[in-house]
Design a protein around this motif. Structure first.
Motif, short mmCIF file in Angstrom:
data_model
loop_
_atom_site.label_atom_id
_atom_site.label_comp_id
_atom_site.label_asym_id
_atom_site.label_seq_id
_atom_site.Cartn_x
_atom_site.Cartn_y
_atom_site.Cartn_z
N HIS A 150 0.98 -1.25 0.15
CA HIS A 150 0.15 0.09 -0.05
C HIS A 150 0.91 1.22 -0.03
O HIS A 150 1.96 1.23 0.53
CB HIS A 150 -0.85 0.15 1.24
CG HIS A 150 -1.79 1.29 1.23
ND1 HIS A 150 -2.91 1.36 0.31
CD2 HIS A 150 -1.98 1.99 2.04
CE1 HIS A 150 -3.51 2.57 0.72
NE2 HIS A 150 -3.08 2.87 1.72
N SER A 289 4.45 -4.88 -8.87
CA SER A 289 4.35 -5.45 -7.48
C SER A 289 4.07 -6.91 -7.60
O SER A 289 2.95 -7.38 -8.21
CB SER A 289 3.10 -4.73 -6.77
OG SER A 289 2.89 -5.34 -5.51
N HIS A 292 0.15 -7.48 -5.26
CA HIS A 292 -0.95 -7.17 -6.14
C HIS A 292 -0.77 -6.19 -7.09
O HIS A 292 -0.06 -5.32 -6.84
CB HIS A 292 -1.92 -6.79 -5.24
CG HIS A 292 -3.37 -6.87 -5.78
ND1 HIS A 292 -3.86 -5.96 -6.87
CD2 HIS A 292 -4.53 -7.66 -5.63
CE1 HIS A 292 -5.19 -6.31 -7.04
NE2 HIS A 292 -5.56 -7.25 -6.27
N PRO A 293 -1.09 -6.41 -8.38
CA PRO A 293 -1.05 -5.49 -9.48
C PRO A 293 -1.49 -4.02 -9.30
O PRO A 293 -0.80 -3.08 -9.82
CB PRO A 293 -1.89 -5.91 -10.73
CG PRO A 293 -2.07 -7.51 -10.25
CD PRO A 293 -1.90 -7.49 -8.85
N ASN A 294 -2.50 -3.82 -8.23
CA ASN A 294 -2.88 -2.59 -8.07
C ASN A 294 -1.98 -1.67 -7.27
O ASN A 294 -1.96 -0.48 -7.30
CB ASN A 294 -4.36 -2.63 -7.33
CG ASN A 294 -5.53 -2.86 -8.04
OD1 ASN A 294 -5.71 -2.97 -9.16
ND2 ASN A 294 -6.55 -3.57 -7.29
N HIS A 295 -1.01 -2.27 -6.63
CA HIS A 295 0.23 -1.87 -5.98
C HIS A 295 1.34 -1.22 -6.95
O HIS A 295 2.30 -0.87 -6.34
CB HIS A 295 0.54 -2.46 -4.65
CG HIS A 295 -0.42 -2.91 -3.90
ND1 HIS A 295 -1.33 -1.63 -3.50
CD2 HIS A 295 -0.86 -3.87 -2.99
CE1 HIS A 295 -2.22 -2.52 -2.40
NE2 HIS A 295 -2.03 -3.55 -2.23
N SER A 296 1.21 -1.73 -7.92
CA SER A 296 2.37 -1.36 -8.89
C SER A 296 2.64 0.02 -9.23
O SER A 296 1.69 0.67 -9.36
CB SER A 296 2.03 -2.10 -10.42
OG SER A 296 2.28 -3.71 -10.09
N THR A 298 3.40 2.90 -11.76
CA THR A 298 3.04 3.18 -13.14
C THR A 298 3.75 4.41 -13.64
O THR A 298 4.08 5.34 -12.86
CB THR A 298 1.85 2.92 -13.60
OG1 THR A 298 1.01 4.08 -12.94
CG2 THR A 298 1.08 1.77 -12.90
N ASN A 301 0.96 7.13 -11.85
CA ASN A 301 0.63 7.31 -10.56
C ASN A 301 2.11 7.75 -9.88
O ASN A 301 2.13 7.94 -8.63
CB ASN A 301 0.33 6.31 -9.66
CG ASN A 301 1.25 4.79 -9.81
OD1 ASN A 301 2.35 4.93 -10.01
ND2 ASN A 301 0.48 3.88 -9.65
#
Length: 345
Positions: A150, A289, A292-296, A298, A301
């Motif tokens: 996170h 990440s 989880h891919p949402n924590h990668s 990019t 972000n």
């Protein structure tokens, strides 16, 4: 989101950073590669010639690292901070080895004693090998992904966690690619018995590189998840691995025909195509990440503000021709075979 020629600013800055690090890999690649053969050259005269071959350009080539690091920090500060947290030990080792390598180049011929020169020769040789290997290790970790949680916090280990089997494979592949590049460059700068010795070493280096490249490529396709996803979405880019393979295959052919200038071009293209493969494979992700891919991290972000990116892109447009002109002048000035004189290292 602001765009230029239909491309958004974060993507443009992604291309700029990629170009800078590609230039660093290609130009410093033959520097590190030449140094990685150093102890395989038995005579002091041969070692002096090999160091003098890169003498006028090695410090200028490091400009690409400085600019690339600055561009990465300015354009993607979140990525810069997260990657340094994950790769703290490799980067500290990298900086220490850069200092030792520079000292070895400057100091080895300052005294005539055998032990003095031999000590700096060992430091120079080991520094070049470890720098090349560590650059590959960092790249391997980026491809494999980090334990990013996170708010982009790194949650993995620190001590030796970066030395996964895959990272080690990429490290050795990078080392042997640099050694191939360095040997080809030395063939352009040397003659006589030293030239014959380097020709022999180059053949060995190419064999090791092709073996490592083949094993690493197969492992990547089989065990690295999502490695072909972007290529399936845009089949046109399947031409990149084909071009990379053709560039790799063409280097031994050109070396056998003693067309060393063209061989250096194609070994440089090999690096460029491989880095383009990595860039396209990851886009728009900078640091995947493994949690989880949402924590990668990019390009969106992690990017600086649109205004900052716009100003920096303007500076790039102005500065790029100046940088290119400087390097063209530098390499034209020091073109040709190495001759030792009173100013040699």
């Amino acid at each position: 989101m602001e765009t230029f020629l239909g491309i958004d600013y974060p993507t443009l800055w992604y291309l700029v950073v990629g170009l800078l690090f590609s230039g660093y890999a290609i130009l410093e690649g033959f520097d590190y590669g030449a140094g990685s053969w150093h102890l395989f050259l038995r005579k002091d005269l041969s070692r002096r010639i090999a160091i003098n071959a890169i003498g006028p350009v090695w410090d200028a080539n490091q400009v690409w690292l400085i600019i690339g690091g600055g561009a990465l920090f300015a354009g993607f500060p979140v990525m810069y901070a997260t990657m340094l947290s994950a790769m703290y030990i490799p980067f500290m080792l990298f900086l220490m080895l850069l200092v030792l390598r520079s000292a070895a180049i400057k100091f080895r011929s300052a005294e005539e004693m055998f032990w003095w020169r031999n000590t700096w020769d060992i430091i120079y040789f080991v520094s070049n090998i470890l720098i090349s290997f560590l650059l590959g290790v960092v790249l391997g970790n980026i491809l494999q992904g980090f334990e990013i949680g996170h708010e982009f916090s790194y949650q993995g280990g620190v001590f030796l966690s970066f030395l996964s089997p895959y990272a080690i494979m990429v490290g050795f592949t990078t080392l042997f690619l640099f050694m191939t590049q360095g040997a080809i460059f030395l063939l352009l700068k040397t003659e006589g018995r030293l030239h014959e010795r380097i020709t022999f070493l180059l053949r060995k280096g190419m064999i090791f590189f092709i073996v490592c490249f083949s094993i690493t490529s197969l492992y990547t396709l089989v065990f690295i998840p999502g490695v072909t996803d972007n290529f399936k979405e845009t089949p046109l880019f399947f031409g990149l691995p084909v071009l990379a393979f053709l560039a790799v295959a063409n280097v031994p052919r050109l070396v056998s025909k003693k067309k060393y200038g063209y061989a250096l071009i194609f070994s440089s293209l090999t690096m460029a195509f491989l880095l383009m493969l990595v860039a396209f494979q990851l886009y728009p992700v900078l640091l995947p990440s493994s949690i989880h891919p949402n924590h990668s991290v990019t390009i969106y972000n992690a990017a600086s503000s649109q205004k900052s990116l716009g100003i920096m892109l303007t500076i790039v447009v102005i500065g790029s021709p100046l940088l290119a002109g400087y390097f063209i002048f530098l390499y034209k000035t020091f073109y040709g075979k190495v001759k030792l004189d009173d100013t040699s290292y």
